[in-house]
Design an enzyme around this catalytic site. Structure first.
Site, mmCIF file in Angstrom:
data_model
loop_
_atom_site.group_PDB
_atom_site.id
_atom_site.type_symbol
_atom_site.label_atom_id
_atom_site.label_comp_id
_atom_site.label_asym_id
_atom_site.label_seq_id
_atom_site.Cartn_x
_atom_site.Cartn_y
_atom_site.Cartn_z
ATOM 1 N N CYS A 262 46.377 36.373 33.702
ATOM 2 C CA CYS A 262 46.456 36.590 34.994
ATOM 3 C C CYS A 262 44.591 35.689 35.843
ATOM 4 O O CYS A 262 44.483 36.413 35.609
ATOM 5 C CB CYS A 262 45.690 38.316 35.158
ATOM 6 S SG CYS A 262 47.383 38.959 35.351
ATOM 7 N N ALA A 263 45.278 34.350 35.247
ATOM 8 C CA ALA A 263 44.512 33.699 35.330
ATOM 9 C C ALA A 263 43.481 33.044 36.281
ATOM 10 O O ALA A 263 42.192 32.667 36.355
ATOM 11 C CB ALA A 263 44.556 32.397 34.538
ATOM 12 N N ALA A 264 43.800 33.140 37.678
ATOM 13 C CA ALA A 264 42.976 32.752 39.029
ATOM 14 C C ALA A 264 41.688 33.605 39.552
ATOM 15 O O ALA A 264 42.289 34.784 38.888
ATOM 16 C CB ALA A 264 44.316 32.681 40.035
ATOM 17 N N PRO A 265 40.603 33.508 39.553
ATOM 18 C CA PRO A 265 40.140 31.597 39.957
ATOM 19 C C PRO A 265 39.801 30.982 39.031
ATOM 20 O O PRO A 265 39.825 29.786 39.138
ATOM 21 C CB PRO A 265 39.546 31.849 41.000
ATOM 22 C CG PRO A 265 38.648 33.247 40.500
ATOM 23 C CD PRO A 265 40.188 33.803 39.785
ATOM 24 N N GLY A 267 37.087 31.671 36.182
ATOM 25 C CA GLY A 267 36.202 31.631 35.266
ATOM 26 C C GLY A 267 36.403 31.778 34.194
ATOM 27 O O GLY A 267 35.401 31.549 33.838
ATOM 28 N N ASP A 287 49.499 32.222 36.569
ATOM 29 C CA ASP A 287 49.227 32.745 37.345
ATOM 30 C C ASP A 287 50.198 32.213 38.330
ATOM 31 O O ASP A 287 51.402 31.961 37.987
ATOM 32 C CB ASP A 287 48.421 32.116 38.538
ATOM 33 C CG ASP A 287 47.424 32.901 39.279
ATOM 34 O OD1 ASP A 287 46.715 34.039 39.202
ATOM 35 O OD2 ASP A 287 48.093 33.004 40.254
ATOM 36 N N ASP A 334 43.206 40.033 32.870
ATOM 37 C CA ASP A 334 41.748 40.454 33.930
ATOM 38 C C ASP A 334 42.979 40.525 35.161
ATOM 39 O O ASP A 334 43.617 39.834 35.918
ATOM 40 C CB ASP A 334 41.615 39.153 34.089
ATOM 41 C CG ASP A 334 40.226 39.485 35.229
ATOM 42 O OD1 ASP A 334 39.345 40.465 35.245
ATOM 43 O OD2 ASP A 334 40.025 38.602 36.336
ATOM 44 N N CYS A 387 37.653 44.156 38.469
ATOM 45 C CA CYS A 387 36.871 43.755 39.066
ATOM 46 C C CYS A 387 36.768 44.849 40.184
ATOM 47 O O CYS A 387 36.702 45.037 41.190
ATOM 48 C CB CYS A 387 36.335 42.876 40.486
ATOM 49 S SG CYS A 387 38.068 41.994 40.968
#
Length: 448
Positions: A262-265, A267, A287, A334, A387
């Site tokens: 789940c790569a975006a954005p 960093g 993504d 992520d 997050c």
């Protein structure tokens, strides 16, 4: 005509932004950037616009508490009128450099131009009555309601926090949330060391200090890094300090095959790529949205790590259709989450999320973990991060996954620095007050 007269009025523009943010049609940071680009404002008015938008979002429940008794007869008050009042009361309560006569005048003029004399009269009456009566206290509210109103955080969040970490820690977290978010950057160590970049930035009149969370992080105390030569040339990228802990947790090797599900954005994707400078390792970044992958690609090119990254637009829950079993030695999930660790940076999240979202998202998070499991080699490492700060999306998701997969064992999350303030236990949990960063959760699971 009204828009033309008010085109460069920061209070009017702040009202417009709040109308969109609070009806769910835009994010505060994106809309602020759009409005600042579209309208010709001086630097002082730009700062005021930003301050008004974030100030109202951070204190909305408090402002509504002060306004409530004056609006009891206004059941169908237009959204823009309510937001103009919130902006005015925010200035009266929290900004000490603007005289109240100026606040009243500006609000009344905006109201008169948009809504006519009747609306202007309402605005004037409410503000004058509030000025005459003084601020209502929170003394008669019960403990949870008081915390909710005082810190402008919905009661369900307060209740969950108290249950999870106790009243004292909850109060510390809430106090930290209305502090301005810090700008932190991850140094691209493939191009420059942290100390060298710090020296160069200080030479260019930036105020900057090393991160206490990551050895590749710098915190910008003053200065806009995005337009600097150092950012443009790929010597650094903007990334929250707590987010910088995720890549080290994967313990990537130079030749690792890594799936960032789940790569975006991006960093963490580009951070992982810095571990693979030989060209043998590869990060496969997925993504759901192709436009988000393009942003990752652009950032990777700027940072000089594009050769180490392959992007693919797809739902992480469908990975078995694309990849053979045991393709990757490292997998990062992520996971999409409520984002409730970002309340300082994205204050509107507190009003748009519901408690039920935690459990809806937990089902998606678990489904992604189940989907990527077959792709991990024996002896490989699966890192799960979010997050957010609440257990239903974090510890409880991992507990269910481990229950379904006895071949996995939770291992200590590797960090480059000895972080004494974080809540380790079996996993890493950072709360927003620990280091004044985003709230974050990281778990590392080893496959037998």
């Amino acid at each position: 005509m009204a828009n033309k007269l008010l085109n460069n009025n920061p209070r009017y523009l702040a009202t417009q932004i709040l109308n969109q943010v609070l009806n769910g049609s835009g994010y505060s940071n994106v809309l602020i950037n759009q409005y600042l680009t579209q309208h010709q404002l001086g630097s002082a008015d730009q700062r005021l616009l930003v301050q008004l938008v974030y100030g109202v979002l951070q204190h909305k429940l408090t402002l509504d508490y002060f306004l409530e008794k004056y609006l009891q007869q206004q059941k169908h008050l237009q959204t823009w009128v309510r937001n103009l009042l919130r902006i005015s009361v925010y200035q009266m309560r929290y900004l000490d450099r603007i005289p109240e006569r100026a606040i009243f005048y500006e609000a009344t003029q905006i109201a008169k131009i948009i809504g006519g004399q009747k609306v202007a009269g309402l605005i004037t009456a409410v503000l004058r009555n509030l000025q005459r009566d003084g601020w209502m206290t929170f003394d008669k509210l019960d403990k949870q309601k008081r915390l909710s109103i005082e810190y402008s955080v919905p009661q369900w969040i307060i209740k969950r926090l108290i249950k999870q970490v106790g009243l004292e820690k909850t109060t510390q977290i809430l106090t930290s949330l209305n502090q301005p978010p810090k700008t932190s950057i991850r140094v691209n160590t493939a191009k420059i060391s942290r100390s060298e970049l710090q020296q160069q930035l200080e030479h260019d009149n930036f105020q900057v200090h090393p991160s206490a969370v990551s050895p590749v992080g710098l915190v910008i105390d003053q200065g806009s890094i995005i337009h600097s030569q150092w950012f443009q040339a790929g010597y650094c990228t903007v990334q929250d300090e707590s987010s910088m802990l995720v890549a080290p947790a994967l313990q990537a090797q130079d030749n690792s095959q890594i799936l960032d599900a789940c790569a975006a954005p991006g960093g963490k994707t580009t951070h992982l790529a810095t571990y693979m400078q030989s060209g043998m390792g590869q990060v496969t970044a997925l993504d759901l949205h192709a436009n988000k992958l393009r942003l990752i690609e652009q950032n990777a090119h700027r940072l000089g790590v594009a050769e180490q990254i392959t992007t693919l637009a797809m739902d992480a829950r469908q990975v078995s259709q694309q990849f053979a079993p045991q393709t990757f030695e490292r997998i990062l999930v992520d996971a999409p989450c409520s984002g409730l660790g970002l309340l300082r940076r994205k204050p509107e999240i507190r009003y748009t999320k519901q408690e039920s979202d935690l459990f809806d998202l937990a089902a998606i998070q678990l489904a992604i973990l189940e989907a990527v499991d077959p792709l991990l080699t024996a002896g490989g490492l699966l890192v799960y991060s979010t997050c957010t700060i609440f257990e239903p999306e974090n510890q409880q998701v991992i507990a269910k996954f481990l229950q379904n997969h006895p071949e996995y064992t939770a291992v200590k999350v590797q960090t480059d620095l000895a972080l004494t303030k974080i809540h380790r236990g079996q996993f890493v949990q950072i709360y927003p007050d620990d280091y004044e960063t985003d709230g974050f959760f990281i778990a590392a699971l080893k496959k037998q």
